[in-house]
Each structure stands twice: as C-alpha cells, then as structure tokens.
Design an enzyme around this catalytic site. Structure first.
Site, PDB file in Angstrom:
ATOM      1  N   HIS A 158       6.722  10.126 -32.390  1.00 23.38           N
ATOM      2  CA  HIS A 158       7.314   8.814 -32.740  1.00 23.38           C
ATOM      3  C   HIS A 158       8.819   8.787 -32.475  1.00 23.38           C
ATOM      4  O   HIS A 158       9.557   8.053 -33.126  1.00 23.38           O
ATOM      5  CB  HIS A 158       7.054   8.441 -34.205  1.00 23.38           C
ATOM      6  CG  HIS A 158       5.640   8.671 -34.641  1.00 23.38           C
ATOM      7  ND1 HIS A 158       4.675   7.700 -34.573  1.00 23.38           N
ATOM      8  CD2 HIS A 158       5.031   9.783 -35.126  1.00 23.38           C
ATOM      9  CE1 HIS A 158       3.519   8.191 -35.011  1.00 23.38           C
ATOM     10  NE2 HIS A 158       3.708   9.466 -35.336  1.00 23.38           N
ATOM     11  N   SER A 279      30.030   2.980 -12.982  1.00 20.30           N
ATOM     12  CA  SER A 279      29.989   1.550 -13.253  1.00 20.30           C
ATOM     13  C   SER A 279      31.126   0.881 -12.506  1.00 20.30           C
ATOM     14  O   SER A 279      32.202   1.454 -12.339  1.00 20.30           O
ATOM     15  CB  SER A 279      30.143   1.316 -14.760  1.00 20.30           C
ATOM     16  OG  SER A 279      30.622   0.005 -15.003  1.00 20.30           O
ATOM     17  N   LYS A 285      31.935   5.396 -17.387  1.00 22.37           N
ATOM     18  CA  LYS A 285      30.471   5.490 -17.336  1.00 22.37           C
ATOM     19  C   LYS A 285      29.958   6.469 -16.286  1.00 22.37           C
ATOM     20  O   LYS A 285      30.486   6.566 -15.185  1.00 22.37           O
ATOM     21  CB  LYS A 285      29.866   4.111 -17.028  1.00 22.37           C
ATOM     22  CG  LYS A 285      30.029   3.092 -18.119  1.00 22.37           C
ATOM     23  CD  LYS A 285      29.202   3.384 -19.376  1.00 22.37           C
ATOM     24  CE  LYS A 285      27.718   3.232 -19.141  1.00 22.37           C
ATOM     25  NZ  LYS A 285      27.316   1.835 -18.887  1.00 22.37           N
ATOM     26  N   GLU A 292      16.276   6.115 -14.033  1.00 25.03           N
ATOM     27  CA  GLU A 292      15.924   4.727 -14.381  1.00 25.03           C
ATOM     28  C   GLU A 292      15.128   4.072 -13.255  1.00 25.03           C
ATOM     29  O   GLU A 292      14.146   3.354 -13.483  1.00 25.03           O
ATOM     30  CB  GLU A 292      17.191   3.902 -14.617  1.00 25.03           C
ATOM     31  CG  GLU A 292      17.962   4.264 -15.861  1.00 25.03           C
ATOM     32  CD  GLU A 292      19.298   3.524 -15.899  1.00 25.03           C
ATOM     33  OE1 GLU A 292      19.341   2.401 -16.419  1.00 25.03           O
ATOM     34  OE2 GLU A 292      20.304   4.070 -15.398  1.00 25.03           O
TER      35      GLU A 292
END
Ligand code: ARG
Length: 463
Positions: A158, A279, A285, A292
């Site tokens: 979980h 970024s 970043k 992804e």
C-alpha cells in the site's frame, strides 16, 4: 492510370486520389521488404523445383529480387503510392527489370498469403531481437543486484513501509517479470512460425506447390494447416502485442518506482545525468523524464492491442482489407517495447543508489513490528494475540515517539511476559532481513543463492 495497376485489367477509370492514398500501405509496409524478397525467392525456387517455372526464370527472378534489395538498402529504390504496397512495388519493379519472368512470380500465390507470410516472418525475427533486449535488461538487473544489492530498504505494501528487504531482492523481482515476458514471447513465436505461403487467395491453388518446402526454406516450423485460416488469421499479432503490453506493464512499474525513488521525498536513487532532463524554467530541477515516458508509452501499446482485437472481431473469413490495419499497431508495439527495454537497460547501470537513505527509511516505520509478533508466536503466544500485543506496543511507541530497537527489555515486558533479552536483537532491521530464510525470501543467503541461480538461468537459456 488504371492500366498502371497490376489489377487494372477490369477497370476503366483511374483511382480517385484520396482512395489511392487511403488504400495504400506502402508508407508503412515498406519495412517488410526483406521478408517480402525472402518469401518471393523461396516461392520462385519451389515453383522451379516443382516444374511450374523454368530454372532460368527462377534464377532471373532471384537475381532481380536481390538487385532490388540492394537498391532498397542503398536508398535508391523509388516507392510508389500508386503501386499500393510493398508487394506490388517490388513485383512491378522486378517485371520492369527482367520482363516476363517477373510477371510469372505471382503464379500460385496471392497477396493474401504473401502478406501473412511476410508479417509472420518479420515478427519471428523481431521477437528474436526483443528476446535479446529482454536478456540485456535482465543482465543489467543482475549486475546492479551484485553491485548495490546489499543495501537494505523498506519493502512496501500500500506504499506504506512494511518490512525491510535487500535491494537485490527487489531487483530480482523484476528479473522474474522479464523472464516470464521472454517465455510469453517465445510462446507467441512458436505459433507465429507456421507458413501461410501456398494458401493463395483463400482456397489453395491448383498448382503442385510444396508448402512444406517453402515453410522450411523460410525458417517456419510447418505450413499453416488450413488455407482460409492461413490468410485470415492474425492471432500471432494479437498474442505478440498482448505479451508486449504486459512487458510494458513491467517496465512501467519499474519506471514508476524510479520516479518515486528519485523524488526528494524518497531520495533512494539519483539518475545519471545522461538519462535525466532539466526544466526550462526551474533551474534546480532534474526530471526523470525517461522513466516517466516509459510509463506513458505503456498506454500506446495497450492501444495497439485494443486496435488489433477490434480490427479482427467482426471479420468474416477469409482475407478482408481491414487486415491491412494490423501492421502499424504491430510495428508500433514492437518498436515501443524495443526502445523502452534498451533505454532501461542503459539507464539502470547509470543509477546511483543511496543506501543510507534507504536504511534510515527503515528506522522510521516500525518495519520490524512483524518480527515482534513472530517472536511472541515462536514462544507459544497464538499469532493473532501476538499481533494484537504488538499493535499495542507500536501504538505506545508512536505516542511516546520511540522506536522498537530503542526499547529496554523492561519496556517490552510491560506488554508481554514472553519477551526475553533476545527480543532486542530480533527487532533490528538487519536481524529482520536475516530471519526471512524461507524459499524466495529476502535473507542474504537466500538472495545470494537466487542471484547465482538467476545468472545460471540467464546463461542457460538459448539466445
Ligand atoms: N497491403 C495489403 C495488406 O496489408 C496486402 C494484401 C492485399 N490483398 C488484397 N486482396 N487486396 O493487407
């Protein structure tokens, strides 16, 4: 113009321009050219063997086809949309080059068995390459398990810290997933390896073809048994794409974990600079775009699978033009899976893991609470009661801001008389990991043996 078409005989009007564009598949099936030439050579040789073509014609066909292949490889072949697909482009060019012998090639054959042969052949070859890519990824996982696998991190259920595990154990879980993927691809390959060639349009052919000979020459296991099935079946494409979709699920889960683990919240891993991006506005970043994207591209392959299933579901036997829609989905699934496997196999070795972050995450979540319950159960306390006692103990620790390894024996004993001095080592993270000695468990000796076994399995499996 109608007479340019190989099938132009019965037509008196030229094809509508939009129809020509929509009907043509050469824009995407040109990549079957290698298989198409191989299939035509096998067909021509067999026809000569059977006395249907002269050996001179068959030889001229073979030389002509190899010259066309050389032009395609050199990028000098001119593909024509008017000629619709890879099959008619190559055949028309052949006839242009060698004359009547070229026009005899299509004896005892139809584009229906031809295209099905080409795709199956293409897929068999592609599966062999993808198996290599899967092996590459498996081997990267094993290397990583050997390099950094001793690190201990919380295993999650979980997404809550559950029990401590070895990083190697976690990586080996992915090894198993990709092993099953290889099994599924091998299985799909077995059923793809039947040759449709010689089924002709749908009913077979009156010419004395030897379907077993062409099947063997092309590397198939045998001919497809039924001529209707030979031209109508695309199960192999569905099976492959389903296997690819599931392999993508595994890559996606791995991608998701890399995204999570490389976040500042986890900070279990830093991706190599070559595999991350920045970024355009936030200078600080470092984004995990690749994991992804792998996660995102999984959806494309699901789409490919649904597209294939949907194309097939309402089709009467045998060949229908709808089947032309099989190729882009199949190619996309294979290309996407291949790229994602390759990139992950390269991204993994460039990861820097942070064992200290993983280890300290184990200190925070009462990850050895199960060990307390197990301890009590070993001393005769029924497990359900042991679970309850441990729950109260953990509740007290939370209220008092204490951790399990910090408790004194006296503090343990407030919750049960069954505790002895050795509980104090039993609740350490290291002892918890070492205790899980069951087959398939995370104890270091078990994991070392699993790693050795996995290496052996990987080198034993035929490439
Ligand atoms: N380009 C076609 C396809 O991909 C080849 C088979 C065409 N057959 C036909 N009878 N029109 O399916």
């Amino acid at each position: 113009m109608a007479q340019q078409k190989t099938w132009g005989g019965r037509f008196s009007e030229p094809t509508d321009a939009l129809v020509q564009r929509l009907n043509a598949s050469v824009g995407f099936d040109a990549r079957l050219h290698r298989e198409d030439v191989d299939g035509s050579i096998a067909h021509a040789r067999m026809l000569a063997q059977q006395g249907v073509l002269t050996t001179d014609d068959a030889a001229a066909i073979e030389t002509g086809l190899l010259a066309i292949r050389a032009q395609i490889d050199a990028g000098t072949f001119v593909w024509s949309e008017a000629l619709e697909d890879v099959h008619m482009n190559i055949e028309a060019r052949l006839t242009e080059a060698i004359g009547p012998a070229g026009a005899r090639l299509h004896t005892a054959r139809s584009r229906n068995d031809q295209v099905a042969t080409d795709i199956r052949l293409w897929l068999m070859r592609r599966i062999d390459a993808l198996d290599g890519a899967l092996r590459g990824l498996q081997s990267a996982l094993l290397d990583l398990a050997e390099r950094d696998g001793r690190a201990i991190l919380p295993g999650y259920t979980h997404l809550q810290r559950a029990q401590p595990i070895l990083l190697a154990h976690h990586l080996l879980a992915y090894f198993e997933m990709f092993d099953r993927d290889r099994g599924r691809l091998a299985d799909a390959r077995r059923r793809a390896a039947e040759s449709p060639l010689g089924a002709a349009a749908l009913a077979g052919t009156p010419f004395p073809v030897d379907r077993f000979a062409t099947a063997t020459a092309l590397g198939f296991e045998r001919p497809v048994r039924n001529s209707l099935d030979a031209v109508a079946d695309r199960d192999f494409a569905v099976e492959f794409t389903a296997a690819a979709a599931l392999a993508m699920v595994h890559l996606s889960r791995m991608g998701e974990e890399l995204v999570l683990w490389s976040s500042q919240e986890f900070a279990f891993v830093t991706l190599g600079d070559a595999f991350a991006t920045g970024s355009s506005i936030m200078p600080q970043k470092k984004n995990p775009d690749i994991p992804e994207l792998v996660r995102g591209k999984t959806g494309r392959v699901f789409g490919d699978l649904v597209a294939l299933l949907t194309v097939l579901k309402g089709l009467p036997l045998a060949y229908n033009k709808d089947l032309q829609e099989d190729k882009e989905a199949l190619f996309d699934a294979a290309d996407t899976l291949g790229d994602c496997l390759d990139v992950m196999a390269r991204l993994l070795p460039a990861c820097t893991f942070h064992p200290e972050r993983m280890r300290s995450a184990c200190d925070g979540g009462f990850v050895t609470a199960t060990d307390v319950a197990d301890y009590l159960a070993r001393r005769g306390v029924p497990f359900r009661e042991a679970h309850h006692v441990t729950g109260r103990l953990v509740g007290w620790c939370i209220a008092e801001q204490r951790t399990l390894p910090s408790l004194s024996l006296a503090e343990f004993r407030r919750f049960s008389e069954a505790f002895d001095e050795d509980i104090r080592t039993a609740v350490t993270v290291e002892a918890s990991v070492a205790a899980r000695t069951s087959y398939g468990g995370t104890a270091p000796d078990r994991v070392a043996a699993a790693l050795t076994e996995a290496r052996a399995r990987l080198s034993l499996q035929p490439a």
